[in-house]
Design an enzyme around this catalytic site. Structure first.
Site, PDB file in Angstrom:
ATOM      1  N   HIS A   1       3.288 -20.630  -2.283  1.00 42.00           N
ATOM      2  CA  HIS A   1       2.685 -19.859  -3.379  1.00 42.00           C
ATOM      3  C   HIS A   1       2.742 -18.354  -3.095  1.00 42.00           C
ATOM      4  O   HIS A   1       1.727 -17.659  -3.000  1.00 42.00           O
ATOM      5  CB  HIS A   1       1.243 -20.294  -3.636  1.00 42.00           C
ATOM      6  CG  HIS A   1       0.756 -19.868  -4.992  1.00 42.00           C
ATOM      7  ND1 HIS A   1       0.626 -20.745  -6.040  1.00 42.00           N
ATOM      8  CD2 HIS A   1       0.394 -18.665  -5.485  1.00 42.00           C
ATOM      9  CE1 HIS A   1       0.196 -20.102  -7.113  1.00 42.00           C
ATOM     10  NE2 HIS A   1       0.052 -18.823  -6.791  1.00 42.00           N
TER      11      HIS A   1
ATOM     12  N   HIS B   1       4.748 -14.184 -10.859  1.00 40.24           N
ATOM     13  CA  HIS B   1       3.987 -13.348  -9.931  1.00 40.24           C
ATOM     14  C   HIS B   1       4.538 -11.954  -9.679  1.00 40.24           C
ATOM     15  O   HIS B   1       3.841 -10.989  -9.957  1.00 40.24           O
ATOM     16  CB  HIS B   1       3.749 -14.072  -8.603  1.00 40.24           C
ATOM     17  CG  HIS B   1       2.785 -15.210  -8.717  1.00 40.24           C
ATOM     18  ND1 HIS B   1       3.190 -16.478  -9.055  1.00 40.24           N
ATOM     19  CD2 HIS B   1       1.451 -15.269  -8.566  1.00 40.24           C
ATOM     20  CE1 HIS B   1       2.142 -17.278  -9.118  1.00 40.24           C
ATOM     21  NE2 HIS B   1       1.071 -16.565  -8.816  1.00 40.24           N
TER      22      HIS B   1
ATOM     23  N   HIS C   1      -4.001 -12.064  -2.833  1.00 38.19           N
ATOM     24  CA  HIS C   1      -2.936 -11.606  -3.724  1.00 38.19           C
ATOM     25  C   HIS C   1      -2.539 -10.180  -3.338  1.00 38.19           C
ATOM     26  O   HIS C   1      -3.344  -9.416  -2.819  1.00 38.19           O
ATOM     27  CB  HIS C   1      -3.377 -11.639  -5.186  1.00 38.19           C
ATOM     28  CG  HIS C   1      -3.366 -13.015  -5.774  1.00 38.19           C
ATOM     29  ND1 HIS C   1      -4.259 -13.991  -5.398  1.00 38.19           N
ATOM     30  CD2 HIS C   1      -2.553 -13.591  -6.709  1.00 38.19           C
ATOM     31  CE1 HIS C   1      -4.013 -15.099  -6.074  1.00 38.19           C
ATOM     32  NE2 HIS C   1      -2.983 -14.888  -6.868  1.00 38.19           N
TER      33      HIS C   1
END
Length: 584
Positions: free
Chosen positions: A367, A265, A448
């Site tokens: 996450h 990520h 995100h």
């Protein structure tokens, strides 16, 4: 020269039929020195000089010292976009030549150099032919490479270059699976390329150099691509992180620090040259005594030499058992774990450990998909997809604020929730799930890239929109995604929404996973990449890239990208500026 050496000389010269010369060291050794005529006053051209970037080249200096160098790769055809940038003397010394970036694939490129040599101005053109653009072959392909189609390009933005971090699946995934939890099996081929505003590939990373499913240190997913202030590119993949320049010269290729695993990520370069890296912890001892590999819940600060400076363990900072959003997610699309057959989501505390969306350390409870540094108070801002829109955490590991709905937080963390207000600063009436009355304000859900914008004093995020208001809508087609900007008052602990884009584009732009919103200071604009648009279509996935004037709905650039197969999203884009890379 004896007969044997003379014969060898004749054979070599005859076989090659080149304008060269054979230099003899002694009777036992012969060295063939090929002297090719230079195309200009400088030396010869080497294409792909470092082996990673096939659409780059170096024009060697031949011990000359040109000054005031300007490189222009001319556009292809009538509508082609030229790429022009200055090259500083430091860069020419580093490469022992003139770096050439932005070539077209499978094309006879015309590269114009403008410089002074011995005080005299020189302008000359070099011809450089390149090989075709090549990507991995996977099942179900309808294109050999992602196709980029320009929909709108403002003349002021014509020179834009975008790095596209694309994610085809790996057909060989079943070959190597590691037991023991963590996210090690998270693995995909890498398609990383730079497109211009005409949809032409002007740079790509050789995926075969970067990825090998059978080699532990070359498994993973290339993610977290950023161009640093000095023009280098940083990114990570699995168990390593990297730094390279735009010619593909590898500067750092380094394993994660001992005891930490499974980068994915995001990573960022800090103003002091250190790196913030999103990783996980190996052999983590839970409060109940069980030993697990954690999943996407640690932030490391690592200095330029690979030494660990600091660690943020989110298992001790946040609440791994909070499930308010997790139970509402669409199990068919939990980041890159896209599974058409998934039904429901298992968040039981005794579910198997590993890369599974669930509560408790050792599962994918947080996450974290982005990390940013706020230099104003030496804090980090993270985007924990399964918890909140954004969370700010200090150097002391104390939460400063939480941007997200109020449902499910423990008493200590609930005190850190920001209060939504309207544009006049009046408190909004919002449900625990985040639905606010009589306002356009909305939180980000399964978002995100929550990034700080110091120039504006704001935070921007990409609101994917899955699990909005902690539920699934009656009709999937009512979902939407947005780029969003928030203004936070840390003294009053309030937040207001100051801009959004994408809601009106509807389900066509809905991106359940991946994607990015990022402010661009050079043109005072906002880039929004809907990186998994049309993910659930039976046809190919079709990401959409949009750049807009700041604070407006004025589209300056819109590019549509067609993936090579269905279920193939991009991860992110980032704007690439050659001037930053080569003008030193």
């Amino acid at each position: 020269m004896n007969k044997r050496t003379a014969l060898l000389s004749a054979v070599i010269a005859s076989a090659l039929s080149l304008s060269g010369q054979v230099t003899f060291i002694n009777e036992a050794h012969a060295v063939l020195k090929i002297t090719r005529p230079s195309q200009g006053q400088l030396g010869n051209v080497q294409i792909n000089p470092y082996g990673y970037a096939p659409l780059t080249a170096v024009i060697y200096l031949k011990q000359q010292q040109p000054k005031d160098m300007i490189v222009t790769v001319l556009g292809k055809g009538d509508d082609g976009v030229p790429i022009s940038y200055p090259v500083g003397e430091q860069m020419m010394r580093t490469h022992d030549g003139v770096p050439v970036f932005g070539l077209y694939g499978d094309h006879l490129n015309l590269v114009e150099l403008s410089y002074t040599l011995d005080g005299k101005p020189v302008t000359e053109t070099y011809k450089i032919h390149t090989q075709p653009v090549v990507g991995p072959s996977v099942e179900g392909q309808v294109h050999s490479y992602p196709q980029v189609t320009p929909v709108a390009v403002d003349s002021e933005f014509q020179d834009r270059l975008y790095w596209v971090n694309h994610l085809p699946h790996n057909s060989n995934d079943p070959l190597l699976i590691r037991a023991g939890g963590g996210a090690f099996e998270w693995d995909r081929w890498a398609i990383n390329f730079i497109t211009d505003t005409q949809g032409e590939v002007r740079w790509f990373l050789d995926h075969n150099k970067m990825h090998d499913i059978n080699v532990t240190q070359k498994r993973g997913v290339i993610m977290g691509v950023h161009q640093t202030d000095n023009g280098d590119i940083i990114f990570g993949q699995g168990q390593r992180y990297y730094r390279m320049d735009l010619l593909g010269r590898m500067i750092i290729e380094r394993d994660l620090p001992a005891g930490f695993i499974d980068f994915s990520h995001d990573l960022q370069e800090m103003p002091n040259g250190n790196y913030l890296i999103r990783a996980a912890k190996q052999n983590y001892v839970r409060p109940d005594g069980q030993v697990v590999d954690t999943v996407r819940d640690h932030i490391l600060e690592v200095d330029p030499h690979g030494q660990v400076v600091d660690v943020w363990d989110l298992n001790t900072i946040l609440d791994p058992m909070r499930d308010a959003l997790l139970i509402a997610l669409d199990a068919k699309a939990v980041c890159l774990n896209v599974d058409d057959n998934a039904e429901g989501i298992n968040i039981e505390p005794d579910a198997p450990f590993g890369d599974n969306a669930g509560v408790g350390t050792g599962r994918n409870w947080a996450h974290v998909n982005s990390v940013d540094y706020d230099a104003s108070d030496d804090s980090i801002v993270i985007s924990p997809r399964h918890q909140a829109t954004a969370i700010k955490i200090g150097r002391d590991k104390e939460v400063k604020w939480i941007l997200g709905p109020s449902e499910g937080w423990n008493d200590d963390l609930a005190k850190k929730l920001l209060t939504p207000v309207d544009k006049r600063g009046k408190k909004l009436n919002c449900s625990p799930q985040g639905k606010c009355e009589n306002t356009d304000f909305d939180f980000g859900y399964s978002q995100h890239t929550s990034y700080v914008v110091p120039e504006k004093g704001t935070v921007v995020t990409f609101d994917n929109g899955d699990g909005r208001y902690h539920e699934q809508p009656a009709f999937a087609e009512s979902k939407y995604s947005r780029g969003v900007e928030y203004k936070i008052d840390e003294k009053k602990m309030t937040v207001k929404q100051v801009w959004e884009y994408g809601k009106d584009r509807g389900y066509e732009f809905y991106s359940p996973i991946t994607s990015i919103t990022q402010y661009q200071a050079d043109k005072d604009s906002m880039m929004v990449y809907f990186a998994s648009a049309e993910l659930f279509s039976k046809a190919t996935t079709k990401p959409k890239l949009v750049e807009l004037g700041y604070g407006s709905q004025d589209v300056k650039v819109e590019l549509h990208i067609e993936s090579t197969t269905p279920r193939q999203p991009s991860y992110r884009t980032t704007v690439i500026r050659p001037n930053k890379a080569f003008q030193k």
